[in-house]
Write an enzyme that holds these catalytic residues in place. Structure first.
Site, mmCIF file in Angstrom:
data_model
loop_
_atom_site.group_PDB
_atom_site.id
_atom_site.type_symbol
_atom_site.label_atom_id
_atom_site.label_comp_id
_atom_site.label_asym_id
_atom_site.label_seq_id
_atom_site.Cartn_x
_atom_site.Cartn_y
_atom_site.Cartn_z
ATOM 1 N N LYS A 138 0.807 -1.222 0.000
ATOM 2 C CA LYS A 138 0.000 0.000 0.000
ATOM 3 C C LYS A 138 0.845 1.280 0.000
ATOM 4 O O LYS A 138 0.377 2.325 -0.469
ATOM 5 C CB LYS A 138 -0.946 0.009 1.206
ATOM 6 C CG LYS A 138 -2.077 -0.996 1.110
ATOM 7 C CD LYS A 138 -3.057 -0.842 2.255
ATOM 8 C CE LYS A 138 -4.221 -1.813 2.115
ATOM 9 N NZ LYS A 138 -5.244 -1.623 3.169
ATOM 10 N N ASP A 174 -10.037 2.891 1.757
ATOM 11 C CA ASP A 174 -10.085 2.375 3.126
ATOM 12 C C ASP A 174 -10.691 3.398 4.080
ATOM 13 O O ASP A 174 -11.304 3.030 5.087
ATOM 14 C CB ASP A 174 -8.687 1.993 3.617
ATOM 15 C CG ASP A 174 -8.204 0.664 3.068
ATOM 16 O OD1 ASP A 174 -9.057 -0.152 2.663
ATOM 17 O OD2 ASP A 174 -6.984 0.438 3.040
ATOM 18 N N GLY A 201 -0.591 0.576 6.642
ATOM 19 C CA GLY A 201 -1.433 1.291 5.698
ATOM 20 C C GLY A 201 -2.882 1.412 6.131
ATOM 21 O O GLY A 201 -3.509 2.469 5.990
ATOM 22 N N ASN A 216 1.857 0.852 18.517
ATOM 23 C CA ASN A 216 2.461 -0.048 17.538
ATOM 24 C C ASN A 216 3.746 -0.629 18.115
ATOM 25 O O ASN A 216 4.455 0.033 18.873
ATOM 26 C CB ASN A 216 2.769 0.695 16.240
ATOM 27 C CG ASN A 216 3.137 -0.235 15.109
ATOM 28 O OD1 ASN A 216 2.351 -1.114 14.739
ATOM 29 N ND2 ASN A 216 4.319 -0.072 14.547
ATOM 30 N N GLU A 230 8.840 3.677 15.919
ATOM 31 C CA GLU A 230 9.256 4.547 14.818
ATOM 32 C C GLU A 230 8.131 4.751 13.810
ATOM 33 O O GLU A 230 7.881 5.864 13.351
ATOM 34 C CB GLU A 230 10.485 3.959 14.119
ATOM 35 C CG GLU A 230 11.012 4.839 12.984
ATOM 36 C CD GLU A 230 12.237 4.238 12.313
ATOM 37 O OE1 GLU A 230 12.712 4.840 11.338
ATOM 38 O OE2 GLU A 230 12.697 3.170 12.755
#
Length: 286
Positions: free
Chosen positions: A71, A107, A134, A155, A159
């Site tokens: 993506k 999306d 993405g 996450n 980074e």
């Protein structure tokens, strides 16, 4: 449908693609409207991705969807980038127009539409997004544009989450590493939680990104994984009394928007949903 020299070709680009439900939906839509078109699967090895895209262009493929892991990688190959896709930094739909590759992101609307059906006041809601790929980028844009009060992104790679922060430069957006402590803290403040990671996807159906003891009745749990339809996260959220949204709903809505972009026609969503149910092997997907 009869395949001939005038059959328009569409498809899905990604890797791996063993369990995609996109062909079932789009081919059902073509049949419902009597279009001479077919939707195929292009499982492309990362080593030859750029060459493969050149090949699709040479074959005059009319359009294609883009999924994991391409993506973001597709963007430098495009000749035009829709403003929404540019803001997201990810593309999931490409239309070939006079040899030009035009990139879009469906999306965003695909993610937001099932939420709006719940008649939520997003300006009063704090959202937690798990993952920073993405799909997560699209969710962040959708929620910020809709006026969500606050958006947390957790996450495993900090980074990547920090890149989202730089991209949006919005005081309503906060990011952090995904670990047990940060997950517990963010969930205590959130009303909406969105899993954009592949955790719980077939064949790893026994996995869940959120421990069952952290799920609450007042949560809205949205899992973008659609195979299985009822992931362990969705199942345990239901058991906790939470409101749930399964990933097939986003899949249907983003596919419908891609169909609009490619054909200029209103998609036959009833036919697409029926085909999706058959593909997923369930009588009722909720």
């Amino acid at each position: 449908m009869k395949i001939n020299s005038k059959t328009k070709i569409y498809g899905l680009v990604g890797h791996p693609l063993e369990h995609t439900a996109s062909p079932a939906m789009h081919n059902a839509a073509f049949r419902a409207l009597g279009l001479n078109a077919v939707y195929l699967v292009f499982d492309i090895d990362p080593m030859v991705f750029e060459d493969a895209i050149k090949g699709l262009k040479a074959l005059k493929v009319c359009g294609f969807n883009v999924t994991i892991p391409y993506k973001e990688r597709i963007i430098p190959l495009l000749t035009h980038l829709d403003s929404s896709a540019a803001k997201v930094g990810a593309v999931n739909t490409v239309k070939l127009d006079d040899s030009l590759l035009k990139g879009y992101n469906t999306d965003v609307i695909g993610f937001l539409t099932p939420l709006l059906e719940l008649d939520l006041k997003l300006d009063e809601i704090t959202a937690l997004i798990l993952g920073a790929g993405g799909a997560a980028k699209a969710c962040v844009k959708a929620l910020l544009d809709a006026g969500c009060r606050e958006v947390f992104v957790l996450n495993r790679s900090l980074e990547r989450a920090l890149n989202l922060l730089k991209q949006h430069n919005n005081t309503k957006l906060n990011v952090g590493p995904l670990n047990e402590e940060s997950l517990k803290e963010a969930l205590s403040r959130a009303r909406l939680v969105v899993n954009t990671t592949p955790v719980g996807m077939y064949p790893n159906v026994d996995e869940s990104i959120i421990p069952k003891n952290l799920l609450r009745r007042d949560l809205i749990v949205y899992d973008l994984v659609y195979r299985p339809v009822e992931t362990r996260l969705i199942k345990e959220a239901k058991e906790a009394g939470a409101t749930t949204i399964s990933g097939y709903k986003m899949l249907l809505e983003q596919a419908a928007e891609s169909f609009r972009i490619w054909t200029g026609l209103e998609p036959p969503k009833d036919a697409m949903l029926k085909a999706l149910k058959l593909e997923l092997g369930v009588e009722d997907v909720g």
